[in-house]
Design a protein around this motif. Structure first.
Motif, PDB file in Angstrom:
ATOM      1  N   UNK A 199      -7.686   1.205 -15.491  1.00 63.41           N
ATOM      2  CA  UNK A 199      -7.436   1.536 -16.901  1.00 63.41           C
ATOM      3  C   UNK A 199      -8.120   0.594 -17.882  1.00 63.41           C
ATOM      4  N   UNK A 200      -8.335  -0.657 -17.489  1.00 63.93           N
ATOM      5  CA  UNK A 200      -9.112  -1.590 -18.296  1.00 63.93           C
ATOM      6  C   UNK A 200     -10.469  -1.748 -17.623  1.00 63.93           C
ATOM      7  N   UNK A 201     -11.573  -1.671 -18.373  1.00 62.60           N
ATOM      8  CA  UNK A 201     -12.903  -1.812 -17.749  1.00 62.60           C
ATOM      9  C   UNK A 201     -13.014  -3.147 -17.014  1.00 62.60           C
ATOM     10  N   UNK A 202     -13.070  -3.090 -15.689  1.00 61.93           N
ATOM     11  CA  UNK A 202     -13.096  -4.296 -14.869  1.00 61.93           C
ATOM     12  C   UNK A 202     -14.046  -4.070 -13.712  1.00 61.93           C
ATOM     13  N   UNK A 203     -14.992  -5.006 -13.524  1.00 62.68           N
ATOM     14  CA  UNK A 203     -15.968  -4.865 -12.455  1.00 62.68           C
ATOM     15  C   UNK A 203     -15.276  -4.869 -11.096  1.00 62.68           C
ATOM     16  N   UNK A 204     -15.717  -3.969 -10.206  1.00 68.65           N
ATOM     17  CA  UNK A 204     -15.205  -3.927  -8.848  1.00 68.65           C
ATOM     18  C   UNK A 204     -13.757  -3.533  -8.739  1.00 68.65           C
ATOM     19  N   UNK A 205     -13.244  -2.756  -9.690  1.00 74.48           N
ATOM     20  CA  UNK A 205     -11.818  -2.427  -9.730  1.00 74.48           C
ATOM     21  C   UNK A 205     -11.619  -0.917  -9.653  1.00 74.48           C
ATOM     22  N   UNK A 206     -10.747  -0.484  -8.743  1.00 79.19           N
ATOM     23  CA  UNK A 206     -10.336   0.914  -8.666  1.00 79.19           C
ATOM     24  C   UNK A 206      -8.812   0.949  -8.625  1.00 79.19           C
ATOM     25  N   UNK A 213       9.407  -1.465  -9.995  1.00 80.44           N
ATOM     26  CA  UNK A 213       8.935  -0.108 -10.289  1.00 80.44           C
ATOM     27  C   UNK A 213       7.436  -0.184 -10.533  1.00 80.44           C
ATOM     28  N   UNK A 214       6.652  -0.055  -9.471  1.00 82.96           N
ATOM     29  CA  UNK A 214       5.216  -0.271  -9.550  1.00 82.96           C
ATOM     30  C   UNK A 214       4.514   1.050  -9.851  1.00 82.96           C
ATOM     31  N   UNK A 215       3.836   1.094 -10.971  1.00 80.90           N
ATOM     32  CA  UNK A 215       3.203   2.334 -11.416  1.00 80.90           C
ATOM     33  C   UNK A 215       1.715   2.393 -11.102  1.00 80.90           C
ATOM     34  N   UNK A 216       1.145   1.326 -10.536  1.00 78.96           N
ATOM     35  CA  UNK A 216      -0.292   1.304 -10.273  1.00 78.96           C
ATOM     36  C   UNK A 216      -0.559   0.465  -9.027  1.00 78.96           C
ATOM     37  N   UNK A 217      -1.439   0.976  -8.163  1.00 79.62           N
ATOM     38  CA  UNK A 217      -1.930   0.226  -7.014  1.00 79.62           C
ATOM     39  C   UNK A 217      -3.418  -0.003  -7.243  1.00 79.62           C
ATOM     40  N   UNK A 218      -3.852  -1.254  -7.157  1.00 76.38           N
ATOM     41  CA  UNK A 218      -5.208  -1.617  -7.576  1.00 76.38           C
ATOM     42  C   UNK A 218      -5.974  -2.222  -6.410  1.00 76.38           C
ATOM     43  N   UNK A 219      -7.265  -1.853  -6.299  1.00 78.19           N
ATOM     44  CA  UNK A 219      -8.186  -2.465  -5.351  1.00 78.19           C
ATOM     45  C   UNK A 219      -9.252  -3.217  -6.137  1.00 78.19           C
ATOM     46  N   UNK A 220      -9.396  -4.522  -5.870  1.00 76.37           N
ATOM     47  CA  UNK A 220     -10.368  -5.357  -6.579  1.00 76.37           C
ATOM     48  C   UNK A 220     -11.285  -6.027  -5.566  1.00 76.37           C
ATOM     49  N   UNK A 221     -12.602  -5.871  -5.740  1.00 80.08           N
ATOM     50  CA  UNK A 221     -13.561  -6.515  -4.850  1.00 80.08           C
ATOM     51  C   UNK A 221     -13.469  -8.027  -5.009  1.00 80.08           C
TER      52      UNK A 221
END
Length: 379
Positions: A20-27, A361-369
């Motif tokens: 949701x925030x522009x972040x390199x290597x982030x899905x 209550x986790x609303x987002x799961x994030x993968x970061x390189x």
């Protein structure tokens, strides 16, 4: 109810998207179902990489009263390979979280299934992640079932089981754990000659189970043999050894002294060592950490994720102490420690909750390189 791998289809609402925030290597994996169920991701997050695959465990509530336990696989953990579903409170059994271990290049998944009425007599499903929920007349060769305890079990089972080699551990309530080697006797180890309040994070390694003992003031680390006998690995009357975590090959923990208050110290350091059949070898200090409350620590890929609370998560490379940071995502706070952060496949996998909302209550799961993480914290 398990779903056969042969008919396992794309799981609705589980699609990786840009953060949701522009972040390199982030899905990011959002939880759109939370709008109708009031709950996003739950349970215990785990991830592991082997032979070009990365496996990720997910627990969620996609519909009111329905909970799912899933394993995602593939090169980027985007393909569902196993799924179990239950309806609560009607279900006669309660699914735990899938935990993953690596042993000689093979990934073993362990799923405890508890009796819903009293949480005793758990059954643990063990096998390769792809075979965990297979419904076939002939079970896959690596899948097996193990049963623990009974109505007269000393304490109630929890939702975590871990296996490596022929060692199987089930975490239990009241700060205990059960240990079994193969089809042998079940043991419930305790630290020899050490009073304790709780035994934490029991993890099978090469021929032993490493676990932490907490007295209510200080921590120590112990190794239990397959026969249930324990000996001290890290113990001191002056220092506290806490947040111990291991992936079976490497270990990390905090060493602290100068106790101010509950889990709060004047001096805190991050330490690491290699794991051996005797416990630990080559223990060394990695870096100093800020004084105050003990952080939570997760381990993987040769890095330790150190969570100081909220958005403050630093990644420390155990080889040389190099530091990186998880970026701050607008309106979100990170879930720290093992179970909330995992490191595998060259990435950090982390859950996030909305600022001001319930922390579980986790609303987002994030993968970061890992290679794209900033070297300085977000201002």
């Amino acid at each position: 109810m398990p779903e056969d791998r042969a008919t396992l289809r794309a799981v609705e609402d589980l699609t990786w998207q840009p953060c949701p925030s522009p972040t390199a290597g982030c899905a990011a994996l959002p939880a759109p179902w939370a709008a109708r169920t009031g709950w996003g991701f739950g349970g215990r997050l785990d991830a592991i990489a082997a032979r070009g695959q990365t496996y990720l465990t997910v627990v969620r509530q996609p519909e009111p009263g329905i909970w799912e336990t899933l394993v995602l696989g593939g090169a980027d953990a985007a393909t569902p390979v196993a799924r179990w579903r239950q309806r609560l409170p009607e279900a006669g059994c309660v699914l735990g979280a899938v935990s993953l271990t690596l042993d000689d290049g093979e990934v073993t998944a362990a799923l405890p299934i508890l009796r819903g009425d009293d949480e005793t007599a758990p059954v643990v499903v063990l096998g390769a992640p792809e075979d965990l929920s297979a419904q076939r007349a002939a079970a896959p060769p690596r899948r097996r079932l193990a049963t623990f305890g009974g109505p007269d079990a000393a304490v109630l089972a929890r939702d975590v089981a871990l296996a490596r080699g022929d060692l199987l551990v089930v975490w239990e309530h009241e700060g205990r754990f059960a240990l079994r080697a193969g089809a042998g006797t079940t043991h419930r180890p305790t630290p020899t000659g050490q009073a304790f309040h709780a035994l934490l994070d029991a993890t099978p390694v090469a021929g032993a189970v490493l676990y932490s003992a907490w007295t209510g003031e200080r921590g120590s680390v112990w190794a239990a043999s397959a026969r249930g006998e324990s000996r001290a690995v890290l113990r001191s009357d002056e220092r506290s050894y806490d947040r111990f975590t291991t992936d079976g090959d490497q270990a990390a923990w905090t060493r602290a002294r100068g106790r101010r208050d509950l889990n709060t110290f004047d001096e805190i350091e991050l330490w690491t060592a290699r794991v051996s059949a005797r416990g630990l070898r080559g223990a060394r200090r990695v870096t100093a950490l800020p004084a105050g409350p003990l952080p939570l620590v997760a381990l993987g890929e040769g890095w330790a994720a150190v969570w100081h609370g909220g958005r403050a998560v630093r990644l420390v490379r155990l080889a040389d102490g190099a530091t990186r940071w998880l970026p701050a995502l607008e309106g979100l706070t990170w879930d720290g420690g093992p179970g909330g952060i995992a490191l595998a496949g060259g990435a950090v996998w982390a859950r996030a909750a909305r600022v001001g909302a319930a922390g579980n209550d986790h609303r987002l799961l994030v993968r970061l390189d890992l290679d794209a993480l900033p070297q300085e914290p977000t201002p």
